[in-house]
Design a protein around this motif. Structure first.
Motif, PDB file in Angstrom:
ATOM      1  N   UNK A   1       0.811  -1.171   0.007  1.00 44.13           N
ATOM      2  CA  UNK A   1      -0.065  -0.105  -0.149  1.00 44.13           C
ATOM      3  C   UNK A   1       0.883   1.231   0.025  1.00 44.13           C
ATOM      4  N   UNK A   2       0.131   2.403  -0.445  1.00 42.11           N
ATOM      5  CA  UNK A   2       1.050   3.733  -0.294  1.00 42.11           C
ATOM      6  C   UNK A   2       1.981   3.728  -1.676  1.00 42.11           C
ATOM      7  N   UNK A   3       1.494   3.191  -2.828  1.00 43.66           N
ATOM      8  CA  UNK A   3       2.286   2.977  -4.076  1.00 43.66           C
ATOM      9  C   UNK A   3       1.687   4.380  -5.034  1.00 43.66           C
TER      10      UNK A   3
ATOM     11  N   UNK B   1     -10.859   4.764  -8.171  1.00 41.74           N
ATOM     12  CA  UNK B   1     -11.823   3.484  -8.414  1.00 41.74           C
ATOM     13  C   UNK B   1     -12.356   3.022  -7.080  1.00 41.74           C
ATOM     14  N   UNK B   2     -13.545   2.423  -7.329  1.00 35.71           N
ATOM     15  CA  UNK B   2     -14.156   1.814  -6.100  1.00 35.71           C
ATOM     16  C   UNK B   2     -14.003   0.462  -5.774  1.00 35.71           C
TER      17      UNK B   2
ATOM     18  N   UNK C   1      -1.770  -2.466 -17.578  1.00 37.43           N
ATOM     19  CA  UNK C   1      -1.075  -2.333 -18.566  1.00 37.43           C
ATOM     20  C   UNK C   1       0.598  -2.461 -17.750  1.00 37.43           C
ATOM     21  N   UNK C   2       0.704  -2.939 -16.739  1.00 37.75           N
ATOM     22  CA  UNK C   2       2.042  -3.229 -16.191  1.00 37.75           C
ATOM     23  C   UNK C   2       2.580  -1.983 -15.357  1.00 37.75           C
ATOM     24  N   UNK C   3       1.570  -1.190 -15.178  1.00 36.75           N
ATOM     25  CA  UNK C   3       2.034   0.391 -14.250  1.00 36.75           C
ATOM     26  C   UNK C   3       1.163   0.250 -13.200  1.00 36.75           C
ATOM     27  N   UNK C   4       1.705   0.720 -11.806  1.00 43.15           N
ATOM     28  CA  UNK C   4       0.830   0.825 -10.688  1.00 43.15           C
ATOM     29  C   UNK C   4       0.004   1.886 -11.137  1.00 43.15           C
ATOM     30  N   UNK C   5      -1.450   1.436 -10.480  1.00 45.74           N
ATOM     31  CA  UNK C   5      -2.352   2.869 -10.703  1.00 45.74           C
ATOM     32  C   UNK C   5      -2.853   3.388  -9.322  1.00 45.74           C
ATOM     33  N   UNK C   6      -2.113   3.106  -8.472  1.00 37.99           N
ATOM     34  CA  UNK C   6      -2.137   3.951  -7.023  1.00 37.99           C
ATOM     35  C   UNK C   6      -3.149   3.160  -6.069  1.00 37.99           C
ATOM     36  N   UNK C   7      -3.608   2.017  -6.476  1.00 32.84           N
ATOM     37  CA  UNK C   7      -4.620   1.170  -5.690  1.00 32.84           C
ATOM     38  C   UNK C   7      -3.373   0.202  -4.974  1.00 32.84           C
ATOM     39  N   UNK C   8      -3.909  -0.521  -3.887  1.00 28.79           N
ATOM     40  CA  UNK C   8      -3.105  -1.740  -3.435  1.00 28.79           C
ATOM     41  C   UNK C   8      -2.634  -2.629  -4.392  1.00 28.79           C
ATOM     42  N   UNK C   9      -1.258  -2.858  -4.283  1.00 29.82           N
ATOM     43  CA  UNK C   9      -0.952  -4.084  -5.056  1.00 29.82           C
ATOM     44  C   UNK C   9      -1.183  -5.339  -4.436  1.00 29.82           C
TER      45      UNK C   9
END
Ligand code: EPS
Length: 388
Positions: A222-224, A286-287, A296-304
């Motif tokens: 989290x926190x990415x 996003x909900x 797309x292989x890129x972090x989107x700000x949600x938890x990984x």
């Protein structure tokens, strides 16, 4: 070559394990205790064998750190094997070592013993076992501890939980937890007590019948920020890098990100995360998190969110059928001391591998020779993202 690059060395019953890490920026506060915390967590979990009673894993920094701060030079760590004193005459690097003792000639199905022996021209399969052993993960966790310390400077948290042992599982949404240590000392590092009870019972059954068991753990970061990894080339996609890192852990057989394999059965309308924009907060969001934090292989700000399946350990008390590599006679595989279940330890190693991949992506995106330079890069990027 990755920017956060590392190598481990060491045999399971050799003198100890060494890890060398390069790419860590100068000025990162780093003490042995930061790394030792995860080393100790890796040793826990219901189902571990006799070795964990012998070892008390801890690192000694031998290069790259001065006065509690990294120097930007390669960092070297040493982990002593306490068991070495029981193996010194057999495992000694000296030409006089007693290699006729504790030989292994009956390979364990599922272990590297036979294929490694053929490939490296070794009929004493101990020469394969010693490096293939999951003992090596102690050194990986040390490397992961350094990566985690770097990410911690930017508010990233990484945790894991066991979600399945054998057929016993929990439906709990692990990613919704805050990653506090509340369940970390529980017998299986599982946040669902009821399910954990069933899992422990299953391990006991396996132990009684001389068997071993596998399971699934989930690792969450989290926190990415948005933007780690890249869609532009196969080898820069973060999902591929995460999957490769997880699959490289001894005994791992499957990786799913977000919905993972479950997503294959769903229609597209239930498999993606719709995008919303908050005018006041000036924020895309996003909900749901079906993508598990990556698009797309890129972090989107949600938890990984990464799920990893571990096979049952291949050293069984009730050994499987095998063949002696010298006589070619049918035998049961050789018995070695082992764990009956190591999924909780697998989770801690999974956290380390995720931290390593993320630290590498972090260096790629915010690279700098010092932590201060990296922080400036990170902050100016975050300002830019807010203005997008
Ligand atoms: C391990 C140490 C090993 C094994 C285990 C992991 O110690 P030993 O072989 O002396 O018992 O307990 O590795 C395996 C089960 C395996 O098959 O490789 C550790 O430190 O985690």
């Amino acid at each position: 070559m990755p920017l956060f690059s590392w190598v481990t060395a060491g045999e399971s019953h050799g003198k100890g394990l060494t890890a060398v890490v390069s790419g860590v920026p100068a000025g990162l506060p780093l003490e042995e205790r930061h790394v030792n915390r995860d080393m100790a967590r890796r040793q826990l979990g219901y189902g571990r064998g006799g070795r964990m009673k012998i070892e008390k894993d801890a690192v000694e920094f031998t290069a790259g750190v001065r006065a509690g701060l990294t120097l930007g030079s390669p960092l070297s760590m040493w982990v002593r094997n306490r068991d070495w004193e029981n193996w010194e005459t057999v495992m000694s690097p000296d030409p006089g070592a007693q290699t006729d003792r504790r030989t292994l000639t009956r390979p364990r199905p599922g272990h590297a013993d036979l294929v490694g022996g053929i490939k490296y021209d070794q009929t004493d399969l101990r020469n394969v076992l010693e490096r293939a052993s999951a003992r090596e993960t102690a050194a990986r966790v040390a490397v992961g501890g350094v990566a985690r310390r770097l990410l911690d400077e930017f508010g990233v948290t990484i945790f894991s939980a066991v979600t399945q042992i054998g057929p016993e599982s929990t439906d709990m949404d692990v990613a919704s937890l805050d990653g506090s240590d509340a369940f970390d000392q529980s017998p299986l590092r599982c946040p669902d007590e009821e399910a954990e009870g069933r899992m422990v019972d299953f391990i006991k059954q396996c132990q009684k019948s001389g068997d071993t068991c596998g399971g699934v753990f989930t690792v969450v970061a989290k926190g990415l920020p948005v933007g780690l990894g890249s869609h532009t080339s196969w080898d820069r996609k973060l999902d591929g890098r995460v999957a490769a890192a997880m699959m490289s852990i001894q005994a791992m057989k499957g990786v799913g990100i977000g919905l993972g394999f479950d997503g294959a059965a769903l229609p597209g309308s239930q498999a993606h995360d719709e995008i919303f924009y908050d005018n006041e907060a000036r924020d895309f969001h996003r909900e749901t998190n079906r993508a598990g934090g990556l698009e797309g292989g890129i972090t989107n700000g949600m938890p990984l969110v990464v799920h990893v399946a571990m096979k049952p350990i291949s050293t069984l008390a009730r050994a499987l059928r095998s063949v002696d590599v010298n006589t070619k006679e049918a035998f049961t595989a050789q018995k070695e001391r082992t764990d009956s279940c190591a999924v909780p330890a697998g989770g801690v190693v999974g956290e380390a591998m995720l931290a390593i991949v993320l630290a590498d992506a972090w260096l790629e995106k915010f690279g700098g020779d010092s932590l201060a330079e990296m922080r400036r890069n990170y902050e100016s990027y975050q300002d830019y993202v807010r203005s997008f």
